[in-house]
Design a protein around this motif. Structure first.
Motif, short mmCIF file in Angstrom:
data_model
loop_
_atom_site.label_atom_id
_atom_site.label_comp_id
_atom_site.label_asym_id
_atom_site.label_seq_id
_atom_site.Cartn_x
_atom_site.Cartn_y
_atom_site.Cartn_z
N THR A 37 12.08 43.16 48.63
CA THR A 37 13.37 43.55 49.21
C THR A 37 13.45 43.30 50.72
N GLY A 38 12.30 43.28 51.40
CA GLY A 38 12.31 42.98 52.83
C GLY A 38 12.93 41.62 53.10
N TYR A 41 16.70 41.94 53.54
CA TYR A 41 17.10 42.41 54.88
C TYR A 41 16.91 41.29 55.90
N ARG A 42 15.85 40.53 55.71
CA ARG A 42 15.60 39.41 56.63
C ARG A 42 16.70 38.36 56.54
N ARG A 93 11.06 34.14 58.16
CA ARG A 93 9.78 34.64 58.70
C ARG A 93 9.68 34.47 60.21
N ALA A 101 15.74 42.10 61.56
CA ALA A 101 15.74 42.78 60.25
C ALA A 101 15.46 44.26 60.42
N SER A 102 14.54 44.56 61.32
CA SER A 102 14.19 45.95 61.57
C SER A 102 15.39 46.71 62.16
N SER A 105 18.52 47.01 59.44
CA SER A 105 18.26 47.82 58.25
C SER A 105 18.42 49.32 58.48
N ARG A 111 22.35 49.51 54.17
CA ARG A 111 21.37 49.98 53.19
C ARG A 111 22.03 50.20 51.82
N GLY A 131 9.09 47.32 49.03
CA GLY A 131 9.95 47.56 50.19
C GLY A 131 9.56 48.81 50.95
N ARG A 132 10.57 49.59 51.35
CA ARG A 132 10.32 50.82 52.10
C ARG A 132 10.84 52.05 51.37
N ASP A 133 11.88 51.84 50.54
CA ASP A 133 12.58 52.97 49.92
C ASP A 133 12.73 52.78 48.41
N ILE A 134 11.87 52.00 47.81
CA ILE A 134 12.05 51.70 46.38
C ILE A 134 11.80 52.95 45.53
N ARG A 179 8.25 48.85 64.85
CA ARG A 179 8.90 48.77 63.53
C ARG A 179 8.60 50.03 62.72
N ASP A 183 11.35 52.40 61.10
CA ASP A 183 11.35 52.60 59.64
C ASP A 183 11.19 54.09 59.29
N ARG A 186 14.49 56.50 60.90
CA ARG A 186 15.92 56.27 60.73
C ARG A 186 16.50 57.41 59.88
#
Ligand code: DC
Length: 226
Positions: A37-38, A41-42, A93, A101-102, A105, A111, A131-134, A179, A183, A186
């Protein structure tokens, strides 16, 4: 192996913890689709940069999102990422995109848009989504949640090695800390382990050790009653 096909495995954690490698190894071993998922966002951040949109402008970003299409195509060597039909797999990348992206997001409307897309992508199961919130937001009912962590120093060291030692190590570490800070702090869906996630701290583990712990968790989940 219909059980394997329908499984939803969530892998969350901070930048540089090894999520992508672990996710792709699990996908290959258990026949799951690996969705990163990152990368979504990228891709959106790349478009915001290209349109000179301020990454702090929620309204302009929301308007941009409404005319953006992002597709992930899982392949054996990672996700191919299409932005409005164009392959941006390599461009996302770039350092400027990582930074943007940071920033983009953190916005709640962005989101929400991404979460909806990600739920559609994983709806049929048979996925390992990273990801971060899966595990906390996208699939709170995932069959297995892994939170992969490591100290900022260990993650900075790995990124430094991966970059071929091309950027100074202290700059990489500083960016990782920045980052992390965004992350974790937020307002909407901050990075944190779901209460039922298995936390693997890889600070003192080799990649192979982390992969084998993660594989054992999937195997145990497959053996357990649904
Ligand atoms: O994992 P990554 O470095 O490719 O992620 C890029 C950015 O996207 C990162 O700064 C945090 C954000 N992100 C997020 O907020 N939620 C996700 N599920 C995945 C990534």
């Amino acid at each position: 192996m219909s059980g394997t096909r329908r499984l939803i495995v969530a892998i969350d954690g901070p930048a540089g913890a090894g999520k992508s490698t672990v996710a792709s190894r699990l996908a290959a071993r258990f026949g799951l689709l690996n969705l990163e998922t990152g990368a979504m966002y990228r891709a959106f951040a790349l478009k915001a940069n290209e349109n000179s949109i301020d990454p702090g402008d929620t309204v302009a970003l929301g308007q941009l999102a409404a005319r953006t299409s992002i597709t992930l195509e899982p392949t054996s060597s990672g996700n191919r990422v299409l932005l409005d039909g164009t392959d941006v797999t390599t461009r996302i990348r770039e350092a400027a995109v990582t930074q943007a992206a940071s920033l983009v997001s953190v916005h709640p409307p962005i989101r929400q848009w991404m979460v909806n897309l990600q739920r559609k992508l994983g709806a049929d199961g048979g996925v390992v989504m990273e990801g971060r919130d899966i595990g906390t937001v996208v699939f709170p009912d995932a069959d297995l949640k892994i939170f992969l962590d490591a100290s900022p120093e260990a993650r900075g060291e790995r990124r430094y090695e991966q970059s071929g030692k091309s950027s100074p190590q202290e700059i990489i570490l500083r960016e990782i800390r920045e980052r992390d800070d965004r992350d974790r702090n937020r307002a909407q869906s901050p990075l944190r382990p779901a209460p039922d996630a298995v936390v693997i701290d890889s600070t003192h583990l080799t990649l192979e050790e982390v992969v084998s712990q993660a594989e054992a968790l999937v195997t145990a989940r497959l053996a357990a009653p649904a």
